[in-house]
Design a protein around this motif. Structure first.
Motif, PDB file in Angstrom:
ATOM      1  N   VAL A 232       0.831  -1.208   0.000  1.00  0.00           N
ATOM      2  CA  VAL A 232       0.000   0.000   0.000  1.00  0.00           C
ATOM      3  C   VAL A 232       0.865   1.257   0.000  1.00  0.00           C
ATOM      4  O   VAL A 232       0.510   2.277  -0.609  1.00  0.00           O
ATOM      5  N   LYS A 233       2.014   1.171   0.647  1.00  0.00           N
ATOM      6  CA  LYS A 233       2.926   2.321   0.678  1.00  0.00           C
ATOM      7  C   LYS A 233       3.693   2.511  -0.630  1.00  0.00           C
ATOM      8  O   LYS A 233       4.473   3.452  -0.764  1.00  0.00           O
ATOM      9  N   GLY A 234       3.484   1.608  -1.583  1.00  0.00           N
ATOM     10  CA  GLY A 234       4.066   1.792  -2.902  1.00  0.00           C
ATOM     11  C   GLY A 234       5.311   0.984  -3.189  1.00  0.00           C
ATOM     12  O   GLY A 234       5.923   1.153  -4.248  1.00  0.00           O
ATOM     13  N   MET A 235       5.707   0.097  -2.273  1.00  0.00           N
ATOM     14  CA  MET A 235       6.861  -0.756  -2.549  1.00  0.00           C
ATOM     15  C   MET A 235       6.502  -1.774  -3.630  1.00  0.00           C
ATOM     16  O   MET A 235       5.378  -2.276  -3.674  1.00  0.00           O
ATOM     17  N   SER A 236       7.459  -2.091  -4.480  1.00  0.00           N
ATOM     18  CA  SER A 236       7.258  -3.183  -5.425  1.00  0.00           C
ATOM     19  C   SER A 236       7.370  -4.503  -4.669  1.00  0.00           C
ATOM     20  O   SER A 236       7.886  -4.552  -3.540  1.00  0.00           O
ATOM     21  N   PRO A 237       6.875  -5.607  -5.242  1.00  0.00           N
ATOM     22  CA  PRO A 237       6.758  -6.852  -4.484  1.00  0.00           C
ATOM     23  C   PRO A 237       8.038  -7.377  -3.852  1.00  0.00           C
ATOM     24  O   PRO A 237       8.025  -7.799  -2.691  1.00  0.00           O
ATOM     25  N   VAL A 238       9.154  -7.382  -4.571  1.00  0.00           N
ATOM     26  CA  VAL A 238      10.374  -7.974  -4.015  1.00  0.00           C
ATOM     27  C   VAL A 238      10.923  -7.146  -2.843  1.00  0.00           C
ATOM     28  O   VAL A 238      11.234  -7.709  -1.778  1.00  0.00           O
ATOM     29  N   PRO A 239      11.048  -5.814  -2.946  1.00  0.00           N
ATOM     30  CA  PRO A 239      11.449  -5.036  -1.770  1.00  0.00           C
ATOM     31  C   PRO A 239      10.467  -5.173  -0.606  1.00  0.00           C
ATOM     32  O   PRO A 239      10.873  -5.175   0.558  1.00  0.00           O
ATOM     33  N   ALA A 240       9.168  -5.283  -0.914  1.00  0.00           N
ATOM     34  CA  ALA A 240       8.178  -5.477   0.146  1.00  0.00           C
ATOM     35  C   ALA A 240       8.395  -6.806   0.848  1.00  0.00           C
ATOM     36  O   ALA A 240       8.295  -6.905   2.087  1.00  0.00           O
ATOM     37  N   PHE A 241       8.692  -7.838   0.081  1.00  0.00           N
ATOM     38  CA  PHE A 241       8.989  -9.171   0.620  1.00  0.00           C
ATOM     39  C   PHE A 241      10.233  -9.111   1.506  1.00  0.00           C
ATOM     40  O   PHE A 241      10.253  -9.662   2.618  1.00  0.00           O
ATOM     41  N   ARG A 242      11.243  -8.437   1.040  1.00  0.00           N
ATOM     42  CA  ARG A 242      12.500  -8.307   1.786  1.00  0.00           C
ATOM     43  C   ARG A 242      12.270  -7.568   3.099  1.00  0.00           C
ATOM     44  O   ARG A 242      12.713  -8.011   4.169  1.00  0.00           O
ATOM     45  N   HIS A 243      11.577  -6.435   3.039  1.00  0.00           N
ATOM     46  CA  HIS A 243      11.325  -5.637   4.240  1.00  0.00           C
ATOM     47  C   HIS A 243      10.505  -6.444   5.251  1.00  0.00           C
ATOM     48  O   HIS A 243      10.783  -6.417   6.455  1.00  0.00           O
ATOM     49  N   THR A 244       9.498  -7.147   4.745  1.00  0.00           N
ATOM     50  CA  THR A 244       8.627  -7.922   5.636  1.00  0.00           C
ATOM     51  C   THR A 244       9.417  -8.987   6.382  1.00  0.00           C
ATOM     52  O   THR A 244       9.299  -9.123   7.612  1.00  0.00           O
ATOM     53  N   ASN A 245      10.207  -9.759   5.670  1.00  0.00           N
ATOM     54  CA  ASN A 245      10.988 -10.813   6.306  1.00  0.00           C
ATOM     55  C   ASN A 245      11.947 -10.245   7.350  1.00  0.00           C
ATOM     56  O   ASN A 245      12.073 -10.780   8.459  1.00  0.00           O
ATOM     57  N   ASN A 246      12.606  -9.144   7.001  1.00  0.00           N
ATOM     58  CA  ASN A 246      13.561  -8.530   7.932  1.00  0.00           C
ATOM     59  C   ASN A 246      12.875  -8.000   9.178  1.00  0.00           C
ATOM     60  O   ASN A 246      13.364  -8.180  10.299  1.00  0.00           O
ATOM     61  N   ALA A 247      11.733  -7.332   8.994  1.00  0.00           N
ATOM     62  CA  ALA A 247      11.016  -6.745  10.122  1.00  0.00           C
ATOM     63  C   ALA A 247      10.494  -7.820  11.070  1.00  0.00           C
ATOM     64  O   ALA A 247      10.626  -7.717  12.300  1.00  0.00           O
ATOM     65  N   VAL A 248       9.904  -8.870  10.508  1.00  0.00           N
ATOM     66  CA  VAL A 248       9.335  -9.931  11.338  1.00  0.00           C
ATOM     67  C   VAL A 248      10.438 -10.681  12.073  1.00  0.00           C
ATOM     68  O   VAL A 248      10.280 -11.038  13.254  1.00  0.00           O
TER      69      VAL A 248
END
Length: 285
Positions: A232-248
């Motif tokens: 929703v914040k505008g990240m493309s899928p792969v960076p969003a996937f990367r950020h999600t894994n790192n944050a969790v």
């Protein structure tokens, strides 16, 4: 401000369902609109049990009508669905998604196809799995299954990376544009593996698997919410996937340091904005 409608379970104590999803979305700078499918005192993995109630499909319809009445469905940029307490609730979610998309054509639907976890003793009510397959999967833009759920959706037995890729390709043909497989327990010992599948490529990320005396509950809900917020914040899928894994992973590490099994999402809130660790996804197909 952009809003995410999250339709899933809620616990009063701890972090599972909306209690795991809402705060991370807010901490990432977005509005979160929770609709609870059930409300329990605590998650169902406590040996002492739990108390609470299941809401009806009409309750979901009523709340969606209320949001529509004040003109807010058009401000909803994403709908998340998680644990659903009845087959009728699945239809109510489908109706909600269609109504949101009528008001906002760019809104996305992210379906966490919760079908239970036999190993944890988590069981969904009769009819829910079939309704997810027939009504929710075809209208979803993104699905976030675990390995068991991906197998249930596609009929593919998963024992290798090839099987995962095959299952994801089949699932994409059923409707979703993106698939985040949030836990692939069959790929390797001692590491946590997740995979992102797009119509063009697949990406695998692996990180250390943290040891807990009792496995934290609500991790999948956390993954879904952070990934949705990233999109929703505008990240493309792969960076969003990367950020999600790192944050969790950062939140789990803090949870382990506290010797807890309830996710420490408040203590670890900085991870949602700026993760401490960075595990890079690798293209595998």
């Amino acid at each position: 401000m952009k809003g995410i409608l999250s339709i899933q379970s809620h616990v009063v104590y701890g972090h599972a369902g909306n209690s795991s999803a809402v705060f991370p979305i807010q901490r990432m700078g977005l509005e979160a609109w929770p609709i609870n499918t059930v409300q329990y005192s605590n998650h169902t993995q406590y040996q002492q049990g739990w108390s609470g109630q299941r809401f009806s499909a009409d309750d979901i319809h009523t709340l969606i009508n209320g949001l529509d009445n004040i003109g807010q469905l058009g401000n909803c940029d994403a709908v998340i669905s998680g644990y659903l307490g009845s087959a009728q609730q699945c239809q109510a979610v489908a109706d909600a998604v269609l109504r949101v998309k009528e008001k906002n054509h760019s809104a996305i639907y992210v379906c966490d196809p919760v079908m239970g976890d036999p190993d944890k003793g988590c069981i969904v009510p009769q009819g829910v799995t079939d309704e997810i397959k027939t009504k929710l999967l075809p209208i979803a833009d993104v699905i976030v299954p675990n390995q068991f759920e991906l197998s249930e959706l596609t009929g593919v037995k998963i024992t290798s990376i090839y099987d995962v890729i095959t299952a994801c390709k089949q699932a994409i043909e059923m409707g979703p544009k993106l698939i985040l497989v949030k836990h692939l327990h069959s790929l390797a010992e001692g590491v946590f593996s997740a995979l992102l599948a797009t119509p063009k490529a697949c990406y695998l990320v692996q990180r250390p698997e943290l040891e807990f005396d009792k496995a934290p509950v609500g991790v999948g809900d956390l993954i879904t919410s952070v990934f949705t917020a990233c999109l929703v914040k505008g990240m493309s899928p792969v960076p969003a996937f990367r950020h999600t894994n790192n944050a969790v992973y950062g939140v789990l590490e803090i949870t382990q340091d506290c010797d807890e099994w309830e996710l420490q999402t408040v203590l670890g809130q900085g991870e949602f904005v700026e993760p401490t660790h960075d595990f890079e996804p690798k293209k595998v197909a």
